[in-house]
Write a protein that holds these residues in place. Sequence first.
Motif, PDB file in Angstrom:
ATOM      1  N   GLU A 117     -33.774   5.602  -3.802  1.00 26.95           N
ATOM      2  CA  GLU A 117     -32.838   4.504  -3.574  1.00 26.95           C
ATOM      3  C   GLU A 117     -32.467   3.897  -4.917  1.00 26.95           C
ATOM      4  OE1 GLU A 117     -31.465   3.165  -0.873  1.00 26.95           O
ATOM      5  OE2 GLU A 117     -32.708   3.686   0.870  1.00 26.95           O
ATOM      6  N   ILE A 118     -31.168   3.674  -5.140  1.00 28.43           N
ATOM      7  CA  ILE A 118     -30.684   3.016  -6.352  1.00 28.43           C
ATOM      8  C   ILE A 118     -30.102   1.672  -5.937  1.00 28.43           C
ATOM      9  CG2 ILE A 118     -29.141   3.154  -8.341  1.00 28.43           C
ATOM     10  CD1 ILE A 118     -29.131   6.227  -7.918  1.00 28.43           C
ATOM     11  N   LEU A 119     -30.690   0.601  -6.457  1.00 27.10           N
ATOM     12  CA  LEU A 119     -30.285  -0.755  -6.079  1.00 27.10           C
ATOM     13  C   LEU A 119     -29.743  -1.478  -7.303  1.00 27.10           C
ATOM     14  CD1 LEU A 119     -33.483  -1.719  -4.025  1.00 27.10           C
ATOM     15  CD2 LEU A 119     -31.361  -0.729  -3.149  1.00 27.10           C
ATOM     16  N   PRO A 120     -28.450  -1.778  -7.375  1.00 31.55           N
ATOM     17  CA  PRO A 120     -27.928  -2.602  -8.473  1.00 31.55           C
ATOM     18  C   PRO A 120     -28.423  -4.051  -8.285  1.00 31.55           C
ATOM     19  CG  PRO A 120     -26.184  -1.304  -7.429  1.00 31.55           C
ATOM     20  CD  PRO A 120     -27.364  -1.273  -6.513  1.00 31.55           C
ATOM     21  N   VAL A 121     -29.217  -4.532  -9.227  1.00 30.27           N
ATOM     22  CA  VAL A 121     -29.850  -5.842  -9.068  1.00 30.27           C
ATOM     23  C   VAL A 121     -29.448  -6.788 -10.193  1.00 30.27           C
ATOM     24  CG1 VAL A 121     -31.819  -4.870  -7.812  1.00 30.27           C
ATOM     25  CG2 VAL A 121     -31.958  -5.139 -10.302  1.00 30.27           C
ATOM     26  N   GLY A 122     -29.454  -8.079  -9.880  1.00 30.67           N
ATOM     27  CA  GLY A 122     -29.261  -9.103 -10.887  1.00 30.67           C
ATOM     28  C   GLY A 122     -27.825  -9.295 -11.322  1.00 30.67           C
ATOM     29  N   ASP A 136     -37.336  -0.325 -13.378  1.00 35.12           N
ATOM     30  CA  ASP A 136     -36.421  -1.397 -13.785  1.00 35.12           C
ATOM     31  C   ASP A 136     -36.111  -2.411 -12.675  1.00 35.12           C
ATOM     32  OD1 ASP A 136     -36.392  -0.351 -16.317  1.00 35.12           O
ATOM     33  OD2 ASP A 136     -34.377   0.487 -16.201  1.00 35.12           O
ATOM     34  N   PRO A 137     -37.145  -3.063 -12.139  1.00 30.79           N
ATOM     35  CA  PRO A 137     -36.909  -4.129 -11.159  1.00 30.79           C
ATOM     36  C   PRO A 137     -36.499  -5.423 -11.866  1.00 30.79           C
ATOM     37  CG  PRO A 137     -39.258  -3.903 -11.532  1.00 30.79           C
ATOM     38  CD  PRO A 137     -38.584  -2.842 -12.375  1.00 30.79           C
ATOM     39  N   GLY A 138     -35.248  -5.473 -12.304  1.00 28.33           N
ATOM     40  CA  GLY A 138     -34.802  -6.585 -13.136  1.00 28.33           C
ATOM     41  C   GLY A 138     -34.617  -7.892 -12.403  1.00 28.33           C
ATOM     42  N   ASP A 139     -34.394  -7.826 -11.083  1.00 31.91           N
ATOM     43  CA  ASP A 139     -34.136  -9.049 -10.305  1.00 31.91           C
ATOM     44  C   ASP A 139     -34.072  -8.645  -8.836  1.00 31.91           C
ATOM     45  OD1 ASP A 139     -33.592 -11.680  -9.663  1.00 31.91           O
ATOM     46  OD2 ASP A 139     -31.795 -11.843 -10.895  1.00 31.91           O
ATOM     47  N   ASP A 140     -33.746  -9.615  -7.985  1.00 33.08           N
ATOM     48  CA  ASP A 140     -33.564  -9.360  -6.553  1.00 33.08           C
ATOM     49  C   ASP A 140     -34.785  -8.678  -5.936  1.00 33.08           C
ATOM     50  OD1 ASP A 140     -31.017 -10.464  -6.708  1.00 33.08           O
ATOM     51  OD2 ASP A 140     -30.052  -8.531  -7.068  1.00 33.08           O
ATOM     52  N   ILE A 141     -35.954  -9.197  -6.238  1.00 32.60           N
ATOM     53  CA  ILE A 141     -37.188  -8.610  -5.730  1.00 32.60           C
ATOM     54  C   ILE A 141     -37.233  -8.584  -4.199  1.00 32.60           C
ATOM     55  CG2 ILE A 141     -39.713  -8.772  -5.744  1.00 32.60           C
ATOM     56  CD1 ILE A 141     -38.373  -7.761  -8.361  1.00 32.60           C
ATOM     57  N   PRO A 142     -36.719  -9.606  -3.490  1.00 30.31           N
ATOM     58  CA  PRO A 142     -36.711  -9.496  -2.018  1.00 30.31           C
ATOM     59  C   PRO A 142     -35.936  -8.277  -1.508  1.00 30.31           C
ATOM     60  CG  PRO A 142     -36.372 -11.772  -2.668  1.00 30.31           C
ATOM     61  CD  PRO A 142     -36.294 -10.954  -3.932  1.00 30.31           C
ATOM     62  N   VAL A 143     -34.842  -7.922  -2.179  1.00 32.00           N
ATOM     63  CA  VAL A 143     -34.072  -6.738  -1.788  1.00 32.00           C
ATOM     64  C   VAL A 143     -34.892  -5.475  -2.032  1.00 32.00           C
ATOM     65  CG1 VAL A 143     -31.977  -5.393  -2.231  1.00 32.00           C
ATOM     66  CG2 VAL A 143     -31.894  -7.899  -2.251  1.00 32.00           C
ATOM     67  N   ILE A 144     -35.548  -5.414  -3.180  1.00 30.45           N
ATOM     68  CA  ILE A 144     -36.404  -4.268  -3.503  1.00 30.45           C
ATOM     69  C   ILE A 144     -37.531  -4.160  -2.487  1.00 30.45           C
ATOM     70  CG2 ILE A 144     -38.009  -3.319  -5.222  1.00 30.45           C
ATOM     71  CD1 ILE A 144     -36.234  -4.658  -7.377  1.00 30.45           C
ATOM     72  N   GLN A 145     -38.159  -5.290  -2.193  1.00 27.77           N
ATOM     73  CA  GLN A 145     -39.265  -5.298  -1.244  1.00 27.77           C
ATOM     74  C   GLN A 145     -38.814  -4.857   0.154  1.00 27.77           C
ATOM     75  OE1 GLN A 145     -41.183  -9.103  -0.840  1.00 27.77           O
ATOM     76  NE2 GLN A 145     -43.201  -8.186  -0.620  1.00 27.77           N
ATOM     77  N   ALA A 146     -37.644  -5.321   0.583  1.00 29.75           N
ATOM     78  CA  ALA A 146     -37.125  -4.938   1.897  1.00 29.75           C
ATOM     79  C   ALA A 146     -36.862  -3.440   1.969  1.00 29.75           C
ATOM     80  CB  ALA A 146     -35.854  -5.719   2.196  1.00 29.75           C
ATOM     81  N   THR A 147     -36.363  -2.860   0.861  1.00 25.11           N
ATOM     82  CA  THR A 147     -36.111  -1.421   0.822  1.00 25.11           C
ATOM     83  C   THR A 147     -37.416  -0.638   0.893  1.00 25.11           C
ATOM     84  OG1 THR A 147     -34.137  -1.835  -0.524  1.00 25.11           O
ATOM     85  CG2 THR A 147     -34.990   0.423  -0.483  1.00 25.11           C
ATOM     86  N   LEU A 148     -38.418  -1.105   0.178  1.00 26.17           N
ATOM     87  CA  LEU A 148     -39.733  -0.468   0.235  1.00 26.17           C
ATOM     88  C   LEU A 148     -40.292  -0.511   1.654  1.00 26.17           C
ATOM     89  CD1 LEU A 148     -41.169  -2.026  -3.038  1.00 26.17           C
ATOM     90  CD2 LEU A 148     -40.792   0.424  -2.679  1.00 26.17           C
TER      91      LEU A 148
END
Length: 213
Positions: A4-9, A30-42
């Motif tokens: 998954e590629i997530l454009p964050v921040g 590179d989890p630069g920001d938007d950790i809730p989005v990253i966590q939801a994807t995980l």
Amino acid sequence: MIHEILPVGLLQCNCSILGDETSREAIVIDPGDDIPVIQATLQRHGLTVKSILITHAHIDHIAGAHKLKQLTGAPIYYNENDLPLVKMMDVQASWLRMPVPEVAPPDSPLRDGQVISVTGIEGTVLHTPGHTQGSVCLYLPQNSLLIAGDTLFAGSVGRTDLPGGDTRQLIHSIRDRLLTLPDEVKVVPGHGPNTTIGEEREDNPFLQDTYYQ
């Protein structure tokens, strides 16, 4: 492999989640920001983070790493040559007019040639200084995949006008470490669309012979 590629921040840094379908272990890059989005994807994929890898210590790539570590317990890896950038995180934050994030030294430093792996996924660290002195890429040969950070972009290369940047060094890093990879290798840059090694070797205006001198 799950990818998954997530454009964050604010600057839309491409955060990559690499997960194994069987073990459900994951690497987050590179989890630069938007950790809730990253966590939801995980959570959606049922993945457990085992490693957090930072391609370089610019704020848009590293700002959320500590928060993700707190949530997952996963260690953070980046190259120690970027510690001077970490020490000026307050200055970096002022560039974007954002709060100063908590950023610590790496739990383990990344070295050139080091293998980063979880069950079912394995990548090799390529040290590619130039955008920053600690810039690295992660090459996964079994997946024909390169996570390039801000070293190489579709039709462009990383900027070198920030602290630690060196144009000649960057071009040589790309030539010596990346353009030696097979044409079909998919490149996921730190921002913007994906490309391939072959496309960049053929068409990237910054990678013509005049830039190698």
